[in-house]
Design a protein around this motif. Structure first.
Motif, PDB file in Angstrom:
ATOM      1  N   GLY A 139      48.394  47.609  35.817  1.00 27.49           N
ATOM      2  CA  GLY A 139      48.605  47.256  34.415  1.00 27.49           C
ATOM      3  C   GLY A 139      47.368  46.692  33.764  1.00 27.49           C
ATOM      4  O   GLY A 139      46.865  47.231  32.783  1.00 27.49           O
ATOM      5  N   ASP A 140      46.837  45.597  34.280  1.00 29.64           N
ATOM      6  CA  ASP A 140      45.623  44.972  33.754  1.00 29.64           C
ATOM      7  C   ASP A 140      44.430  45.610  34.466  1.00 29.64           C
ATOM      8  O   ASP A 140      44.025  45.191  35.556  1.00 29.64           O
ATOM      9  CB  ASP A 140      45.660  43.469  34.000  1.00 29.64           C
ATOM     10  N   VAL A 169      32.552  40.131  33.171  1.00 30.86           N
ATOM     11  CA  VAL A 169      33.290  40.643  32.012  1.00 30.86           C
ATOM     12  C   VAL A 169      34.731  40.155  32.048  1.00 30.86           C
ATOM     13  O   VAL A 169      35.292  39.734  31.027  1.00 30.86           O
ATOM     14  CB  VAL A 169      33.238  42.181  31.974  1.00 30.86           C
ATOM     15  N   ALA A 170      35.364  40.195  33.235  1.00 31.97           N
ATOM     16  CA  ALA A 170      36.752  39.760  33.360  1.00 31.97           C
ATOM     17  C   ALA A 170      36.900  38.271  33.053  1.00 31.97           C
ATOM     18  O   ALA A 170      37.843  37.853  32.364  1.00 31.97           O
ATOM     19  CB  ALA A 170      37.277  40.061  34.758  1.00 31.97           C
ATOM     20  N   LEU A 171      35.985  37.461  33.553  1.00 37.82           N
ATOM     21  CA  LEU A 171      36.035  36.024  33.291  1.00 37.82           C
ATOM     22  C   LEU A 171      35.889  35.730  31.804  1.00 37.82           C
ATOM     23  O   LEU A 171      36.535  34.815  31.268  1.00 37.82           O
ATOM     24  CB  LEU A 171      34.946  35.303  34.087  1.00 37.82           C
ATOM     25  N   TRP A 172      35.044  36.503  31.125  1.00 36.73           N
ATOM     26  CA  TRP A 172      34.865  36.313  29.686  1.00 36.73           C
ATOM     27  C   TRP A 172      36.097  36.762  28.909  1.00 36.73           C
ATOM     28  O   TRP A 172      36.581  36.048  28.028  1.00 36.73           O
ATOM     29  CB  TRP A 172      33.635  37.078  29.217  1.00 36.73           C
ATOM     30  N   GLN A 173      36.619  37.930  29.251  1.00 37.36           N
ATOM     31  CA  GLN A 173      37.760  38.479  28.527  1.00 37.36           C
ATOM     32  C   GLN A 173      39.048  37.707  28.803  1.00 37.36           C
ATOM     33  O   GLN A 173      39.920  37.614  27.939  1.00 37.36           O
ATOM     34  CB  GLN A 173      37.966  39.949  28.908  1.00 37.36           C
ATOM     35  N   ARG A 174      39.209  37.171  30.017  1.00 41.09           N
ATOM     36  CA  ARG A 174      40.449  36.492  30.411  1.00 41.09           C
ATOM     37  C   ARG A 174      40.243  34.986  30.498  1.00 41.09           C
ATOM     38  O   ARG A 174      41.004  34.291  31.181  1.00 41.09           O
ATOM     39  CB  ARG A 174      40.937  37.013  31.765  1.00 41.09           C
ATOM     40  N   ARG A 175      39.234  34.463  29.818  1.00 50.06           N
ATOM     41  CA  ARG A 175      38.931  33.034  29.911  1.00 50.06           C
ATOM     42  C   ARG A 175      40.156  32.204  29.532  1.00 50.06           C
ATOM     43  O   ARG A 175      40.845  32.464  28.553  1.00 50.06           O
ATOM     44  CB  ARG A 175      37.747  32.677  29.003  1.00 50.06           C
ATOM     45  N   GLY A 176      40.403  31.203  30.381  1.00 49.86           N
ATOM     46  CA  GLY A 176      41.562  30.346  30.176  1.00 49.86           C
ATOM     47  C   GLY A 176      42.816  30.846  30.863  1.00 49.86           C
ATOM     48  O   GLY A 176      43.776  30.084  31.014  1.00 49.86           O
ATOM     49  N   ILE A 222      42.546  33.394  33.689  1.00 52.32           N
ATOM     50  CA  ILE A 222      42.119  34.342  34.711  1.00 52.32           C
ATOM     51  C   ILE A 222      43.023  34.294  35.932  1.00 52.32           C
ATOM     52  O   ILE A 222      43.351  35.331  36.519  1.00 52.32           O
ATOM     53  CB  ILE A 222      40.637  34.096  35.101  1.00 52.32           C
ATOM     54  N   MET A 223      43.451  33.101  36.362  1.00 49.99           N
ATOM     55  CA  MET A 223      44.296  33.002  37.550  1.00 49.99           C
ATOM     56  C   MET A 223      45.667  33.629  37.302  1.00 49.99           C
ATOM     57  O   MET A 223      46.231  34.279  38.189  1.00 49.99           O
ATOM     58  CB  MET A 223      44.452  31.541  37.965  1.00 49.99           C
ATOM     59  N   THR A 224      46.187  33.464  36.106  1.00 46.51           N
ATOM     60  CA  THR A 224      47.463  34.100  35.759  1.00 46.51           C
ATOM     61  C   THR A 224      47.321  35.608  35.779  1.00 46.51           C
ATOM     62  O   THR A 224      48.237  36.326  36.205  1.00 46.51           O
ATOM     63  CB  THR A 224      47.917  33.639  34.362  1.00 46.51           C
ATOM     64  N   ALA A 225      46.171  36.115  35.337  1.00 47.22           N
ATOM     65  CA  ALA A 225      45.939  37.560  35.323  1.00 47.22           C
ATOM     66  C   ALA A 225      45.736  38.117  36.722  1.00 47.22           C
ATOM     67  O   ALA A 225      46.113  39.261  37.007  1.00 47.22           O
ATOM     68  CB  ALA A 225      44.724  37.870  34.449  1.00 47.22           C
ATOM     69  N   ILE A 226      45.151  37.318  37.610  1.00 49.15           N
ATOM     70  CA  ILE A 226      44.833  37.796  38.959  1.00 49.15           C
ATOM     71  C   ILE A 226      46.072  37.926  39.831  1.00 49.15           C
ATOM     72  O   ILE A 226      46.208  38.901  40.589  1.00 49.15           O
ATOM     73  CB  ILE A 226      43.806  36.859  39.634  1.00 49.15           C
TER      74      ILE A 226
END
Length: 286
Positions: free
Chosen positions: A29-30, A195-202, A204-208
């Motif tokens: 998905g992501d 890029v992922a850290l910048w785009q998902r800042r705040g 990132i752990m939820t996205a991972i």
């Protein structure tokens, strides 16, 4: 250059594992976060070897740096493409045009020339890709989205050509094959992770978290797939390796249709078959 079936077998194994890896990334998905997890797993998979393989000789560092840079360009373009279109649409374009880009770049950078039969295979593959990428009934309502997906797919194909030639040159300059594999993978993850850290800042752990299982499997498959490809670069021409490896478009489109419920249909089935034949013709026409 090897004239046996060994490069063919290696590239086909690489193609199947590549297709499976990309399906897992898309299925997560992501796409961006999945790709980040995949790249980190690839780095971790070779980390233990870093203590045993020789360091890259100083004169080979520019080749290694170039490979890392073009891999970052490829990753960014691939993420953009996969975010904007069905796997069965963007993957054949971004991977299927790879042999054409590789052949063009390799002819200049590596002085590799194609025979008439190989050129015929490239033309057949390119024509099949155009047919395959034409919008279906399921995608015609999102033509703007398709155009964006196709643009980034072409950029990804350019990235494939660039990294194929850069890696072929780099591994041929290295005294040890594993040195190139290990140090490429150890740095390859940095670009997509930033890029992922910048785009998902705040967040990132939820996205991972949802991507961990699929990302780990995809990363292991990715290491296996591209490790085989790098080995194949030492056996035959870069354009041949890329062409055979890009038979993964057939496997990936099938995976996308059956696992992700994406459109396929008779026209795409025929186009995928022609594409596969064209890519194989590049090998047998050598």
């Amino acid at each position: 250059m090897a004239s046996t079936l060994l490069p063919v077998a290696i590239c086909l194994m690489s193609a199947i594992s590549l297709a499976a890896s990309n399906v897992l990334v898309k299925r997560g998905g992501d796409i961006l976060t999945s790709r980040m997890v995949l790249s980190i797993v690839m780095a971790l998979s070779v980390l233990p070897l870093a203590f045993f393989v020789p360091l890259p000789p100083r004169e080979t560092l520019p080749f290694l740096a170039l490979s890392i840079a073009v891999h970052w360009f490829y990753q960014f373009s691939a993420v953009r493409a996969l975010h904007r279109g069905d796997l069965s649409l963007v993957f054949p374009v971004m991977r299927g045009l790879g042999p054409l880009a590789t052949a063009a770049i390799a002819s200049v950078a590596l002085h590799e020339a194609l025979s008439l039969w190989q050129i015929a295979g490239l033309v057949a593959a390119s024509a099949a890709i155009i047919v395959f990428a034409m919008p279906t009934g399921a995608t015609v309502h999102a033509r703007r989205l398709d155009r964006s997906a196709l643009f980034w797919s072409v950029m990804t194909a350019l990235g494939v050509g660039l990294y194929a030639v850069a890696d072929a040159r780099g591994v041929r300059e290295m005294p040890n094959l594993l040195t190139f594999v290990v140090w490429l993978f150890l740095f390859d993850w940095i670009g997509v992770t930033l890029v992922a850290l910048w785009q998902r800042r705040g967040g990132i752990m939820t996205a991972i978290r949802p991507q961990i299982r699929g990302g780990i499997i995809a990363g292991v498959l990715g290491s296996f797939s591209y490790g085989l490809a790098i080995f194949a670069y030492t056996l035959t021409d870069a354009a041949i390796v890329t062409a055979l490896r890009e038979t993964s478009v057939v496997f990936a489109a099938g995976f996308g249709a059956f696992l992700l419920h994406e459109g396929f249909g008779r026209r795409r089935t025929i186009a995928a078959a022609v594409l596969g034949c064209g890519l194989v013709l590049m090998q047998v026409g050598a």
